[in-house]
Design a protein around this motif. Structure first.
Motif, PDB file in Angstrom:
ATOM      1  N   ILE A   1      58.117  16.362  36.014  1.00  0.00           N
ATOM      2  CA  ILE A   1      57.255  17.131  36.596  1.00  0.00           C
ATOM      3  C   ILE A   1      56.436  16.431  37.781  1.00  0.00           C
ATOM      4  CG2 ILE A   1      55.322  18.924  36.705  1.00  0.00           C
ATOM      5  CD1 ILE A   1      55.895  19.359  33.842  1.00  0.00           C
ATOM      6  N   THR A   2      56.632  16.662  38.855  1.00  0.00           N
ATOM      7  CA  THR A   2      56.122  15.871  40.138  1.00  0.00           C
ATOM      8  C   THR A   2      54.959  16.654  40.945  1.00  0.00           C
ATOM      9  OG1 THR A   2      58.081  14.544  40.324  1.00  0.00           O
ATOM     10  CG2 THR A   2      56.425  14.220  41.943  1.00  0.00           C
ATOM     11  N   ALA A   3      53.794  16.252  41.182  1.00  0.00           N
ATOM     12  CA  ALA A   3      52.705  17.049  41.770  1.00  0.00           C
ATOM     13  C   ALA A   3      52.055  16.214  42.766  1.00  0.00           C
ATOM     14  CB  ALA A   3      51.759  17.688  40.649  1.00  0.00           C
ATOM     15  N   ILE A   4      51.700  16.615  43.948  1.00  0.00           N
ATOM     16  CA  ILE A   4      51.175  16.022  44.844  1.00  0.00           C
ATOM     17  C   ILE A   4      49.568  16.542  44.895  1.00  0.00           C
ATOM     18  CG2 ILE A   4      50.744  16.118  47.565  1.00  0.00           C
ATOM     19  CD1 ILE A   4      53.666  15.736  47.659  1.00  0.00           C
TER      20      ILE A   4
ATOM     21  N   GLU B   1      52.767   7.310  47.012  1.00  0.00           N
ATOM     22  CA  GLU B   1      53.065   8.114  48.092  1.00  0.00           C
ATOM     23  C   GLU B   1      54.628   9.011  47.423  1.00  0.00           C
ATOM     24  OE1 GLU B   1      53.353   9.939  51.955  1.00  0.00           O
ATOM     25  OE2 GLU B   1      51.885   9.045  50.891  1.00  0.00           O
ATOM     26  N   VAL B   2      54.626  10.208  47.552  1.00  0.00           N
ATOM     27  CA  VAL B   2      55.876  10.844  47.150  1.00  0.00           C
ATOM     28  C   VAL B   2      56.105  12.108  48.193  1.00  0.00           C
ATOM     29  CG1 VAL B   2      54.631  12.439  45.710  1.00  0.00           C
ATOM     30  CG2 VAL B   2      57.072  12.284  45.061  1.00  0.00           C
ATOM     31  N   THR B   3      57.410  12.359  48.228  1.00  0.00           N
ATOM     32  CA  THR B   3      57.709  13.374  49.076  1.00  0.00           C
ATOM     33  C   THR B   3      58.588  14.647  48.205  1.00  0.00           C
ATOM     34  OG1 THR B   3      58.143  12.263  51.050  1.00  0.00           O
ATOM     35  CG2 THR B   3      59.307  14.194  50.915  1.00  0.00           C
TER      36      THR B   3
ATOM     37  N   GLY C   1      50.375  11.473  44.548  1.00  0.00           N
ATOM     38  CA  GLY C   1      50.461  12.497  43.370  1.00  0.00           C
ATOM     39  C   GLY C   1      50.680  11.766  41.835  1.00  0.00           C
ATOM     40  N   VAL C   2      51.306  12.458  41.082  1.00  0.00           N
ATOM     41  CA  VAL C   2      51.659  11.922  39.655  1.00  0.00           C
ATOM     42  C   VAL C   2      52.969  12.358  39.171  1.00  0.00           C
ATOM     43  CG1 VAL C   2      49.136  11.926  39.078  1.00  0.00           C
ATOM     44  CG2 VAL C   2      50.674  14.073  38.643  1.00  0.00           C
ATOM     45  N   ARG C   3      53.675  11.840  38.287  1.00  0.00           N
ATOM     46  CA  ARG C   3      54.746  12.153  38.046  1.00  0.00           C
ATOM     47  C   ARG C   3      54.621  12.246  36.489  1.00  0.00           C
ATOM     48  NH1 ARG C   3      58.470   8.837  39.997  1.00  0.00           N
ATOM     49  NH2 ARG C   3      58.870  10.236  41.936  1.00  0.00           N
ATOM     50  N   ILE C   4      55.130  13.471  35.816  1.00  0.00           N
ATOM     51  CA  ILE C   4      55.042  13.396  34.016  1.00  0.00           C
ATOM     52  C   ILE C   4      56.450  13.643  33.669  1.00  0.00           C
ATOM     53  CG2 ILE C   4      54.168  14.913  32.413  1.00  0.00           C
ATOM     54  CD1 ILE C   4      51.871  13.645  34.195  1.00  0.00           C
ATOM     55  N   THR C   5      56.787  12.858  32.890  1.00  0.00           N
ATOM     56  CA  THR C   5      58.288  13.132  32.278  1.00  0.00           C
ATOM     57  C   THR C   5      58.111  13.340  30.808  1.00  0.00           C
ATOM     58  OG1 THR C   5      59.025  11.110  33.758  1.00  0.00           O
ATOM     59  CG2 THR C   5      60.417  11.578  31.675  1.00  0.00           C
ATOM     60  N   LEU C   6      58.608  14.638  30.344  1.00  0.00           N
ATOM     61  CA  LEU C   6      58.765  14.922  28.940  1.00  0.00           C
ATOM     62  C   LEU C   6      60.071  14.731  28.377  1.00  0.00           C
ATOM     63  CD1 LEU C   6      56.574  18.089  29.433  1.00  0.00           C
ATOM     64  CD2 LEU C   6      55.666  15.886  28.874  1.00  0.00           C
ATOM     65  N   SER C   7      60.193  14.280  27.243  1.00  0.00           N
ATOM     66  CA  SER C   7      61.605  14.188  26.469  1.00  0.00           C
ATOM     67  C   SER C   7      61.362  14.520  25.100  1.00  0.00           C
ATOM     68  CB  SER C   7      61.975  12.467  26.489  1.00  0.00           C
ATOM     69  OG  SER C   7      61.093  11.714  26.131  1.00  0.00           O
TER      70      SER C   7
END
Length: 243
Positions: free
Chosen positions: A185-188, A225-227, A106-112
């Protein structure tokens, strides 16, 4: 002034002073009684907590209820074991609506938020321009779904069909819990497809313009890999309207 018996007669000024003191004491008594009735015997100031404190208290209550719901769900699963066909159907439904954990790439998006120094260095910039807004997160979430996301998590909570969140200032309220930035935000799903969807989404492009202009934060990273955990909130519809 003394009368014929030797007693001192109060002057007009002294009488006026005594009457004034009596009136003040009487009003203080009325105010004290009224205050006690309004506050129920407690301090009125104690009841005037800030909105943030109210939200934090609600977050603690929701957390306790969520833990209780998770415990009951575990108990239900224990009681329903042993019926394979029913169990298979239940698992399919749980997977579809997000009631079971899921793993994959997946992907991980970090907004600040942007640094406050931008207020003094960039003309026309207001404090509102420096925070991540609800529509910003919605833009990224919608683009990830459009890019084929199979499951998603916002902060530490699973996002399912019907999940709703809102922002108050620079805080996020999700399922009764309050979060401060950065927002993750984390998406698979297929990382390449989701990142391509983000790059082509008009609302994401607008956010990225402000990243360049005032320094809003964005970090995107592919994950091998992310759960994601199962959704633990309530599936009950509180209000339904037709027409």
């Amino acid at each position: 002034m003394a009368d014929d018996t030797g007693h001192t007669t109060p002057t007009r000024r002294e009488l006026t002073g005594r009457i004034g003191v009596g009136l003040v004491m009487g009003l203080c008594g009325v105010l004290f009684v009224s205050t006690a009735r309004i506050s129920g015997g407690e301090s009125i100031r104690d009841e005037s907590g800030s909105v943030a404190e109210v939200l934090r208290e609600r977050g603690r209550t929701i957390s306790d209820l969520t833990d209780a719901a998770a415990s009951k769900r575990t108990r239900i699963e224990e009681l329903t074991q042993g019926t394979s066909s029913s169990e298979d159907r239940s698992q399919l439904v749980a997977d579809a609506v997000g009631l079971s954990a899921v793993s994959g790439p997946g992907v991980r998006i970090t907004l600040s938020d942007a640094p406050t120094s931008a207020l003094g260095s960039i003309p026309g910039v207001t404090p509102d321009d420096l925070v991540v807004h609800q529509q910003d997160m919605e833009a990224f979430i919608n683009a990830l779904w459009a890019g084929g996301a199979e499951a998603m998590m916002l902060q530490d909570q699973r996002v399912i069909n019907g999940s709703a969140f809102r922002c108050a200032g620079n805080t996020l309220l999700l399922e009764g819990r309050v979060y401060s930035p950065p927002f993750v935000i984390t998406a698979i799903g297929d990382p390449d497809a989701m990142i391509a969807s983000l790059d082509s989404a008009p609302s994401v492009k607008v956010y990225r313009e402000w990243v360049e202009y005032v320094g809003l934060g964005e970090r995107s990273e592919p994950l091998d890999e992310v759960t994601l955990p199962a959704f633990e909130g309530s599936l009950t519809v509180d209000v339904a309207r037709t027409g």
